[in-house]
Design a protein around this motif. Sequence first.
Motif, short mmCIF file in Angstrom:
data_model
loop_
_atom_site.label_atom_id
_atom_site.label_comp_id
_atom_site.label_asym_id
_atom_site.label_seq_id
_atom_site.Cartn_x
_atom_site.Cartn_y
_atom_site.Cartn_z
N LYS A 69 31.06 -1.57 22.99
CA LYS A 69 31.03 -0.26 23.94
C LYS A 69 31.45 -0.52 25.22
O LYS A 69 30.61 -0.53 26.32
N PRO A 70 32.73 -0.80 25.66
CA PRO A 70 33.26 -0.97 27.02
C PRO A 70 33.08 0.54 27.41
O PRO A 70 32.95 1.46 27.08
N HIS A 71 33.15 0.53 28.86
CA HIS A 71 33.10 1.85 29.56
C HIS A 71 34.46 2.33 30.10
O HIS A 71 34.37 3.24 31.14
N LEU A 151 27.72 14.43 29.00
CA LEU A 151 27.38 12.84 28.86
C LEU A 151 27.07 12.13 29.84
O LEU A 151 26.23 11.05 29.57
N THR A 152 27.50 12.34 30.83
CA THR A 152 27.07 11.58 32.15
C THR A 152 25.86 12.03 32.93
O THR A 152 25.38 11.18 33.94
N THR A 153 25.50 13.36 32.94
CA THR A 153 24.46 13.70 33.74
C THR A 153 23.21 13.16 33.23
O THR A 153 22.88 12.74 32.12
N GLU A 154 22.31 12.59 34.19
CA GLU A 154 21.04 12.11 33.90
C GLU A 154 19.87 13.25 33.52
O GLU A 154 18.96 12.73 32.55
N ALA A 169 22.67 16.40 22.99
CA ALA A 169 21.34 16.35 22.13
C ALA A 169 21.64 15.47 21.04
O ALA A 169 20.60 14.76 20.69
N PHE A 170 22.80 15.31 20.30
CA PHE A 170 22.94 14.47 19.16
C PHE A 170 23.18 12.96 19.85
O PHE A 170 22.39 12.21 19.10
N VAL A 171 23.93 12.77 20.96
CA VAL A 171 23.87 11.46 21.55
C VAL A 171 22.45 10.89 21.68
O VAL A 171 22.06 10.00 21.59
N ARG A 178 25.88 6.70 26.15
CA ARG A 178 26.53 7.73 26.76
C ARG A 178 27.76 7.82 27.84
O ARG A 178 28.84 8.27 27.51
N LEU A 179 27.86 6.51 28.27
CA LEU A 179 28.92 5.89 29.09
C LEU A 179 30.14 5.69 28.39
O LEU A 179 31.29 5.69 28.57
N ALA A 180 29.95 4.98 27.07
CA ALA A 180 31.09 4.58 26.34
C ALA A 180 31.46 5.96 25.63
O ALA A 180 32.85 6.00 25.72
#
Length: 255
Positions: A69-71, A151-154, A169-171, A178-180
Motif C-alpha cells: 500500500k504505497p501512498h 478519503l483524506t479527511t479525519e 463509510a465502506f473504507v 485511506r491514504l493508499a
Amino acid sequence: MPFFKTSDDIEIHYQLWEAESDRPLILLHHGFIADADVNWVAPGIVRMLTETGRRVLALDARGHGRSGKPHDPERYGESRMSEDLRELMDLLDEDAYDLAGYSMGAVVSLLTAARDTRIRRLAIGGVGAAVVELGGVDSRVVGGPALVEALTTEDPSTVADPTAAGFRAFVDALGADRLALAAHARAIHQEPIALAGITAPTLVIAGEDDPLAARPEVLADALPDATLRTVPGDHSTAVGAPAFVAELASFLNTP
C-alpha cells in the motif's frame, strides 16, 4: 497465502484454488476499496466456479487487502494494475486465461484484454457508458476531488457529497488504508481504451439500479463481441446477487 513482487517492487497478495482441469485459469479482479474476499469469496462466486471444476485465482490489487500500500499516486492507476495482472500470468506461465473484473477491476480487465491475447473469455461488471465516454469508472457520479477529500479527511461527518460519504463509510467498515486508496483516486484511468481491439468474447453485467453502470448497452455496443446482462441490485449489491453469480459462471464455462 502467496505473494509476488511486481516489476516496481510492490508485493501483491493472491489466492489460488487449484483443480485438475483442461480449461484455462479464471482470474478475478475486484473493485475499488474491496478485495478478493469481499468481491469474490464472500458472495460465493469462487465457490461456484470451483464447484464446476475450474482453477480460480483472485488477487488483492495494490493498495487493497493484503497487498502493498504505497501512498504515492504515481504507483497507482488501472493501467499499472493491468501490468500487475500480466506480470502474474507470466510468472505462473499461463498460456491462456479467463478474466473477470468488477468496477475498478472491470477497467483493469478491459485494459488487459486490449493488450493481452491470452484472454479466452472476458467478463466485466459494475461499469457502463462511462468507459466509452470517459475511459474509466464514472467520475460524473463521484468526482476524483470529492472522493479524495472524503478519503483524506479525519472527520467523515464533514463529507458533504453523499456518494463520496458512502465510499468513506465502506473504507472505514473494512479498516482499509485511506491514504493508499486516495492515491489511487488521484490516478484513476480517464483516457480512451482500445475497446475495438478486444478479441475475447465479453460479458457485460450491470446492476439495474447501479448509477456507476448507467447505460451499459453503450459499452456492450463498443465491444466487438459482447453480450449484455442486467441483474438486480445497485453497485454494492449487484455483485453478490445470485443472478450475477449464475451469469458469470455460465459465461465463463462456455467452451
